[in-house]
Write an enzyme that holds these catalytic residues in place. Structure first.
Site, PDB file in Angstrom:
ATOM      1  N   THR A  66       0.971  -1.134  -0.185  1.00  0.00           N
ATOM      2  CA  THR A  66       0.015  -0.221  -0.016  1.00  0.00           C
ATOM      3  C   THR A  66       0.791   1.247   0.073  1.00  0.00           C
ATOM      4  O   THR A  66       0.734   2.215  -0.778  1.00  0.00           O
ATOM      5  CB  THR A  66      -0.943   0.039   1.191  1.00  0.00           C
ATOM      6  OG1 THR A  66      -1.799  -1.125   1.241  1.00  0.00           O
ATOM      7  CG2 THR A  66      -1.903   1.161   1.171  1.00  0.00           C
ATOM      8  N   GLY A  74       4.214   2.115  11.140  1.00  0.00           N
ATOM      9  CA  GLY A  74       4.222   0.460  11.865  1.00  0.00           C
ATOM     10  C   GLY A  74       5.360   0.032  12.688  1.00  0.00           C
ATOM     11  O   GLY A  74       5.015  -0.797  13.426  1.00  0.00           O
ATOM     12  N   SER A 133       2.782   7.352  11.555  1.00  0.00           N
ATOM     13  CA  SER A 133       1.638   6.542  10.773  1.00  0.00           C
ATOM     14  C   SER A 133       0.678   7.637  10.113  1.00  0.00           C
ATOM     15  O   SER A 133       0.782   8.745  10.576  1.00  0.00           O
ATOM     16  CB  SER A 133       0.986   5.791  11.759  1.00  0.00           C
ATOM     17  OG  SER A 133       0.144   6.790  12.558  1.00  0.00           O
ATOM     18  N   CYS A 134      -0.125   7.070   9.513  1.00  0.00           N
ATOM     19  CA  CYS A 134      -1.379   8.004   8.813  1.00  0.00           C
ATOM     20  C   CYS A 134      -2.183   8.881   9.765  1.00  0.00           C
ATOM     21  O   CYS A 134      -2.238  10.049   9.728  1.00  0.00           O
ATOM     22  CB  CYS A 134      -2.371   7.139   7.972  1.00  0.00           C
ATOM     23  SG  CYS A 134      -3.055   5.857   8.903  1.00  0.00           S
ATOM     24  N   ASN A 135      -2.641   8.122  10.978  1.00  0.00           N
ATOM     25  CA  ASN A 135      -3.346   9.017  11.879  1.00  0.00           C
ATOM     26  C   ASN A 135      -2.531   9.989  12.255  1.00  0.00           C
ATOM     27  O   ASN A 135      -2.875  11.217  12.608  1.00  0.00           O
ATOM     28  CB  ASN A 135      -4.103   7.912  12.836  1.00  0.00           C
ATOM     29  CG  ASN A 135      -5.413   7.461  12.175  1.00  0.00           C
ATOM     30  OD1 ASN A 135      -6.158   8.153  11.677  1.00  0.00           O
ATOM     31  ND2 ASN A 135      -5.382   6.038  12.274  1.00  0.00           N
ATOM     32  N   ARG A 187     -10.262   3.060  10.249  1.00  0.00           N
ATOM     33  CA  ARG A 187     -10.963   2.112   9.412  1.00  0.00           C
ATOM     34  C   ARG A 187     -10.461   0.855   9.912  1.00  0.00           C
ATOM     35  O   ARG A 187      -9.408   0.498  10.319  1.00  0.00           O
ATOM     36  CB  ARG A 187     -10.309   2.449   7.962  1.00  0.00           C
ATOM     37  CG  ARG A 187      -9.237   1.692   7.323  1.00  0.00           C
ATOM     38  CD  ARG A 187      -7.881   2.213   7.923  1.00  0.00           C
ATOM     39  NE  ARG A 187      -6.679   1.535   7.424  1.00  0.00           N
ATOM     40  CZ  ARG A 187      -5.585   1.800   8.008  1.00  0.00           C
ATOM     41  NH1 ARG A 187      -5.435   2.067   9.083  1.00  0.00           N
ATOM     42  NH2 ARG A 187      -4.354   1.230   7.358  1.00  0.00           N
ATOM     43  N   HIS A 231      -1.928   6.719  20.070  1.00  0.00           N
ATOM     44  CA  HIS A 231      -1.927   7.723  19.144  1.00  0.00           C
ATOM     45  C   HIS A 231      -1.243   8.950  19.822  1.00  0.00           C
ATOM     46  O   HIS A 231      -0.489   9.815  19.130  1.00  0.00           O
ATOM     47  CB  HIS A 231      -3.159   8.397  18.195  1.00  0.00           C
ATOM     48  CG  HIS A 231      -3.664   6.861  17.715  1.00  0.00           C
ATOM     49  ND1 HIS A 231      -4.623   6.001  18.254  1.00  0.00           N
ATOM     50  CD2 HIS A 231      -3.506   6.718  16.533  1.00  0.00           C
ATOM     51  CE1 HIS A 231      -4.724   4.990  17.214  1.00  0.00           C
ATOM     52  NE2 HIS A 231      -4.309   5.210  16.048  1.00  0.00           N
ATOM     53  N   GLN A 273      -5.683   7.147   4.833  1.00  0.00           N
ATOM     54  CA  GLN A 273      -4.600   6.292   5.609  1.00  0.00           C
ATOM     55  C   GLN A 273      -3.534   5.731   4.369  1.00  0.00           C
ATOM     56  O   GLN A 273      -2.629   5.175   4.953  1.00  0.00           O
ATOM     57  CB  GLN A 273      -5.489   5.323   6.300  1.00  0.00           C
ATOM     58  CG  GLN A 273      -5.922   3.959   5.483  1.00  0.00           C
ATOM     59  CD  GLN A 273      -7.217   3.974   4.957  1.00  0.00           C
ATOM     60  OE1 GLN A 273      -7.785   5.128   5.282  1.00  0.00           O
ATOM     61  NE2 GLN A 273      -7.751   3.228   4.277  1.00  0.00           N
TER      62      GLN A 273
END
Lengths: 339, 339
Positions: free
Chosen positions: A12, A111, A140-142, A169, A195, A302
């Site tokens: 991804t 990750g 990370s994305c968030n 998600r 987070h 994401q």
């Protein structure tokens, strides 16, 4: 001479970073590493990326499928200036020794733990600190989504306390193995979630508490933010601050963007590769001051929001550009991110 | 002599309130009103409830399907002590004049505005104020769930400020017409949401701000709560307070209740009618004090949590029981809610 970038892990994130790197004029793809043959490997070859394998044994699988292998990861690392590790979470740390053996600069993804690189990166918050560095981790994305807005707010108004509900998600759109399909999963059940501490790896001074749940959705996570600011201000001041930032996109319910589904449809209509939305999607009409505190909603793609950050991290670590703001604008222009 | 209860509207809430009323020893169903024939009307007849229609014209539809109609709403109201209005949201207000004409006490649901009754009810928070009243409104599923915990916390520790993310189900399980199936919908986009003001119709002194989203789930909404308490306390004090309350159920991830799906499975395994979970489901292991503030997750069964509150409201308004705590215990015992 363009800088040569190896991509280890072509899933991804890896495939998106490869394409974004290819779109820059100061770097190019030396090769991408994939373990097993797949349609993604075939598309990589079509794009002209050299296809490499972790070790010689993997090559036969590809050749059986009629896919040409250019060599091994070892060989690729020997011929590259930097490696972007986009292997699955916690696998990347295992490659650290190999990267060190080759004396190659390395970028990991969110990750992995902060400790794998000892430095966590966000283009706007700490580009300077990445200049010339050997190792970095793009959060990370968030976390990237949170850092972008909290950094902007902290610079302008000061952030006294941020309380965030992260609605995650459950899977990426191409993942057919993951649930739930009809439930809400507190994840983690024990509060707070990781987070908040992850944001602090980039912004150590921010007082933040986060809680998170996993949902029956694949498109985008959504964040509900509550922020106690250091200065009194109105919603319009916050809108102005967000507008001034390079990777925040304001949308509006009045413009018929009423959910994450329409936010992703917008990305497709903008002609974005793979329909990616690299910017935070912030609902302008959600921005409100209530009881002296700021509230708003943002959605994060994401699969793609960390992609421009990876490009900037490469540029900083290889010192292709010493100024962060200039790197961000250069990356954005190459990708087609317009304000 | 049992009190005679009319149920106007025999959908998700109406049918459940009818069954709960039938299980009490001090009240009985005078009849239920349905507009159109359906399997639910057939089951009502099987249960021995008299089936009534809004007006004579509706009767033919039922008779064509072989269902016996006992009379009209008008006739039912003339023969009842109280009516529970469980018609669709905003429809109930239209019946107010008819109820007044009959001089019958009436209970509305949370889909109506506070003003329809001028009094909003929760069993624990304001039973006393409902004694002998003509009109009351049982607040909605999410508001009932919030009032139960905030009332408990406010009594014990004082609530200085509550910030809540309400993650709503998009539809009830029997609804096949509603979306989204793969998205998160800020709802409303403009913040804050109406849930905070709705809590204040029962607990006017509570300082609360809420935000809400609609999700691809039908089972239960989930609330992420952040509460600034008036007194310092530990997580174990909060657990103790929640345990002392009659309609809060503590569950645990360690006990394999890890999502709303398992919370509903628990209700089924408990042998609950329709698999209903009348209590708030609170994750004990989510209860945490962070940076001096309380955090926890709770799930609310939107189809059923207001049902015992309707029973208590009937009892208060008809003065069948003057003590709220005793009514709650009586209702709970009849339904089989055990601590």
């Amino acid at each position: 001479m363009k800088a040569k970038v190896a991509i280890n892990g072509y899933g991804t994130i890896g495939k998106r970073v490869a394409d974004a790197v290819s779109m820059q004029d100061d770097m190019e793809i030396a090769g991408v590493v994939k373990t097993r043959p797949s349609f993604e490997a075939r598309v990589a070859l079509d794009k002209g990326y050299g296809l490499f394998v972790p070790s010689k044994e993997n090559a036969a699988d590809f050749e059986k499928q009629g896919m040409e292998v250019s060599g091994t990861l070892d060989e690729l690392l020997g011929d590259s200036d930097i490696v972007v590790d986009a292997t699955p979470g916690d696998v990347g740390a295992e490659y650290r020794k190999l990267y060190e053996k080759h004396g190659i600069k390395a970028i990991w993804q969110g990750g992995e733990e902060h400790e794998v690189a000892g430095f966590s990166f966000n283009s706007e918050a700490n580009y300077d600190a990445a200049l010339g560095r050997e190792h970095a981790r793009v959060v990370s994305c968030n976390t990237t989504g949170l850092v972008r807005v909290l950094y902007a707010l902290d610079r302008q108004f000061g952030v006294e306390k941020a309380r965030v509900t992260v609605m995650r998600r459950s899977a990426d759109p191409n993942d057919i193995k993951t649930g739930p399909i009809n439930a809400i999963v507190p994840d983690p059940i024990s509060l707070p979630s990781h987070h908040g501490p992850d944001v602090k790896t980039v912004l150590p001074g921010i007082n933040i508490t986060t809680v998170a749940v996993k949902l029956s959705t694949t498109l985008m996570p959504l964040h509900a933010l509550n922020v106690k600011l250091g200065k009194d201000c109105g919603a319009e001041d916050v809108v102005k601050t967000f507008k001034s930032r390079p990777r925040l996109r304001l949308v509006s319910g009045k413009d018929r963007v009423k959910s994450t589904a329409e936010a992703m449809e917008l990305a497709k209509d903008l002609g974005r590769p793979r329909g990616d939305m690299w910017e935070n999607v912030i609902w302008k009409d959600s921005i409100a001051i209530d009881d002296g505190e700021l509230y708003f909603f943002q959605a994060i793609h994401q699969e793609s929001d960390v992609v421009p950050e990876n490009v900037d991290a490469i540029r900083a670590m290889l010192e292709l550009e010493s100024d962060g703001a200039r790197s961000i604008l250069k990356t954005n222009a190459a990708l087609g991110i317009k304000k």
